[in-house]
Write an enzyme that holds these catalytic residues in place. Structure first.
Site, PDB file in Angstrom:
ATOM      1  CD  GLU A   1      31.064  47.101  37.063  1.00 20.98           C
ATOM      2  OE1 GLU A   1      30.134  46.311  37.071  1.00 20.98           O
ATOM      3  OE2 GLU A   1      31.324  47.889  37.993  1.00 20.98           O
ATOM      4  CG  ASP A   2      30.744  51.788  35.321  1.00 20.40           C
ATOM      5  OD1 ASP A   2      30.352  50.624  35.177  1.00 20.40           O
ATOM      6  OD2 ASP A   2      30.512  52.471  36.330  1.00 20.40           O
TER       7      ASP A   2
END
Length: 736
Positions: free
Chosen positions: A93-94
């Site tokens: 996600e990051d």
């Protein structure tokens, strides 16, 4: 200057390695050959991906994945795959790493779990309009692999432990979701230690004053409590040893949240809560003698101390649905106070603390598959296409939290149902067709209605009839999600058939009025008759609620509607517009109490906030903004399900406005007591009383008074002075 930064980075590097080594120590018991290498690979990938990121506290971000992996290993007892997934749970996600990269490095299984975690990591993101929908996604992955949820719980636990640096509104929102969804989930998966900690941490942010008060009280009496526990435990230890039972006996304090619940439930002050701790007896028993040993220990305890006959709970003979096994009894201690004693073996204790994960470890020996049945139920609920996300969430929550009761079939088979289930729930639990055709039941051979609430140990026989079909009001009778969803889908099917007939009828009628039968006209008709959907329109035609003359009226006003049709703004647009107005560029906080012309707000009736209360604004569809107290009974649900509609709010210092609030007053009845009370309220405080109801029973005075006050300080002073009136023992605020 540069130098210090380098030293800091060096110190951080050391700290990161220290934490990594602690993680390896925690997972030692489950490591197989080659596992260490996998964990190292995951750690390196996470370290590299997050190298430039920091948490809100300023710490390196990597501390978080290591901590989550540590919780998964140490407190839940998960193995290598889960540790790898926990270390990598934020990378997709990051950072730039993709799922394909993870699958290439760690295999399909790991990639699947991380995909599940990534899908749900945005679950509670402020902008997602329906967290409920995302929660449902999360449960879909639960049905695939329960590790997704367990790692998610570890992630949430670490976030709750380190939430001090978050802004207040974020704290409230995250704590609300935790108490509303995550704590019940931990409970259902049998993770009692984690459930208690999540509840306590939520309370720390949602009700900080109460939390601090109880924590302080517990601390002050600690030495006294320890002395009591020591005196209570000593004779038990001696006799256990005499009888040849190896056991560890200790006292553990109850969680702050459970003490607070008891105070609320029984409406008593802290001083009157007796069971601030429970005594635990953990036996070291061989699998074949577990049950006998537990009962042996029980008889030792009850020989020493007299038990309360109503308070024996036997989950050794029939374990709870989440695998919990234990004997609980409450006995009268040497100083005349009730003490709860829990008796279980080491195996049972591990299952109680680590839930699911420990269950698998002992799977072979244990014949109980309550957890598998529960996951099966979750799958059933998820596969029901009709339920909307919020209904689903409420049903799901109900099934998470309720205690179980055991019901027998006529042939003696045992079924588990949630507390509060009815005869109709039981019918649907046996089979959908039996539920749909159920007309009544016999409980313990007596005839009862469908709505009869079942008691633990009832034997139930269902009576059916081929003429019966599910009715709309059945939805108010049942409480299990399975029964609700089956009734809803039957009713929908029924409606669909009626709508089909109505559709044909309407087509013919419109033809005779020379109106084209198309979607546009159907929508206009639904709007004209104030119906939710075209299906409702067809049903209204089929059942004769809309006749030819009504349709003629529609034709007459058609011209008017064309001019007016554009007025109808979508609810969501209306909410967005209001939110934009409130969350204007200059103010992130809604100020309440001044003459705010631009924003329409009302005080919620469910909790009657007064100035000085900790509050938030909630944007409704039709009634502008409602102001709720943050500890309002509905707050957790609103924040957890509609976080995006919650607005920060605070009181503005204001002129003498007055707000209605209710006080419950308890005391010992005495001549002139009411006179003294009203004197304090009206004279000393210049407070107007709106209503007063009083009940006296055998010398006990119990009254409720509704008064108008200016703000919280005014109210607190009033309560303080009322408590000084002779004979008054308690004054509590209630939501008027």
């Amino acid at each position: 200057m540069k130098n210090t930064l380098v030293i800091d980075l060096e110190a951080e590097k050391k700290e990161i390695l220290k934490r990594y080594r602690a993680l390896l120590r925690a997972s030692k018991s489950t490591l197989q050959k080659g596992d260490k290498k996998e964990i190292r690979k995951a750690f390196d990938m996470a370290l590299e991906s997050h190298k430039d990121m920091r948490r809100k506290s300023g710490e390196p971000y990597i501390y978080h994945p290591i901590a989550v992996a540590q919780i998964a290993a140490e407190e839940i007892g998960l193995g290598t795959t889960s540790i790898v997934c926990a270390l990598l749970h934020d990378v997709v996600e990051d950072t730039d790493i993709t799922l394909e990269d993870i699958e290439r490095e760690f295999g399909k299984k790991t990639a699947k779990i991380i995909d599940g975690l990534t899908k749900i990591s945005g679950v509670f993101d402020t902008n997602s309009s329906l967290q409920a929908e995302n929660f449902r996604k999360m449960l879909l992955t639960l049905a695939d692999d329960v590790r997704v949820i367990l790692i998610k719980l570890a992630d949430r636990l670490h976030n709750m432990r380190t939430m001090d640096f978050m802004p207040r509104h974020k704290q409230l929102k995250i704590a609300s979701e935790t108490i509303y969804l995550y704590a019940p989930l931990a409970h259902r998966l049998g993770l009692y230690a984690i459930k208690s900690e999540l509840e306590d941490l939520s309370m720390k942010y949602l009700e900080p004053d109460t939390y601090k008060y109880i924590a302080t009280q517990l601390n002050e009496k600690k030495a006294e409590r320890n002395a009591f526990i020591k005196a209570f435990v000593e004779p038990i230890n001696d006799i256990l040893a005499e009888q040849g039972l190896i056991a560890n006996v200790y006292g553990r304090p109850k969680s702050i949240h459970s003490i607070w619940n008891k105070m609320k439930k029984k409406n008593i002050p802290f001083e009157e809560v007796y069971d601030l701790f429970a005594i635990r007896i953990i036996l070291d028993s061989a699998p074949e003698s577990e049950k006998a040993d537990c009962w042996k220990a029980y008889s030792i305890v009850t020989d020493l101390y007299r038990p309360n006959p109503d308070r024996l709970r036997d989950w050794v003979s029939s374990p709870k649905g989440n695998g919990y096994e234990s004997l609980h009894t409450t006995v009268m201690g040497p100083k005349g106070q009730w003490v709860e004693v829990q008796i279980r073996t080491q195996r049972m204790n591990e299952i109680a603390e680590k839930g699911f994960a420990a269950h698998w470890k002992y799977k072979e020996s244990s014949n109980d598959n309550g957890l598998d049945q529960w996951i099966q139920k979750v799958r059933e609920m998820l596969s029901n296409p009709e339920s909307n996300a919020l209904d689903f969430l409420d049903d799901f929550k109900m099934n998470l939290f309720s205690d179980e009761i055991f019901i027998f079939t006529p042939k003696g088979a045992l079924l588990q149902l949630p507390l509060g289930a009815t005869a109709l729930d039981f019918a649907f639990e046996i089979h959908t067709d039996i539920g749909a055709k159920c007309i009544g039941a016999k409980v313990n051979h007596k005839l009862v209605p469908l709505s009869y609430k079942l008691q633990n140990g009832d034997q139930v026989e269902i009576i059916t009839s081929s003429k019966q079909t599910p009715k709309e009001d059945w939805l108010n009778i049942v409480m299990t999600a399975k029964a609700k969803s089956k009734i809803k889908s039957s009713l929908k099917e029924e409606k669909r058939k009626i709508a089909e007939e109505g559709k044909e009828l309407l087509e013919r009628k419109l033809k005779s009025l020379k109106i084209t039968y198309n979607t546009d006209n159907l929508n206009k008709l639904s709007y004209f008759f104030k119906l939710q959907s075209t299906q409702d329109l067809f049903i209204a035609v089929a059942t004769g609620k809309i006749e030819l003359k009504d349709l003629k009226e529609y034709v007459a006003s058609e011209k008017e509607i064309e001019n007016r049709g554009n007025e109808r703004v979508n609810d969501n647009e209306r909410i967005d517009a209001l939110l934009k107005k409130v969350k204007g560029p200059e103010s992130d906080v809604l100020l309440i109490g001044e003459d705010l012309q631009k924003i329409d707000y009302t005080l919620a009736a469910c909790c009657n906030p007064i100035p000085g209360d900790d509050v938030f604004g909630f944007v409704t569809v039709n009634e502008g903004i409602k102001i709720h107290r943050t500890n309002c009974p509905n707050a957790a649900q609103l924040m957890a399900n509609y976080g995006y509609r919650v607005v920060k709010a605070k009181w503005n210092r204001q002129q003498e406005l007055s707000f209605l609030t209710g006080l419950r007053i308890v005391g010992i009845d005495d001549v002139g007591l009411i006179n003294n009370l009203t004197k304090v309220i009206s004279n000393d405080f210049k407070v107007n009383i709106r209503s007063i109801t009083i009940d006296t029973d055998d010398g006990i005075f119990d009254g409720s008074i509704k008064v108008f006050v200016n703000d919280k300080e005014h109210l607190d002073n009033l309560i303080k002075n009322l408590l000084e009136v002779k004979g008054i023992t308690g004054v509590t605020r209630f939501d008027a």
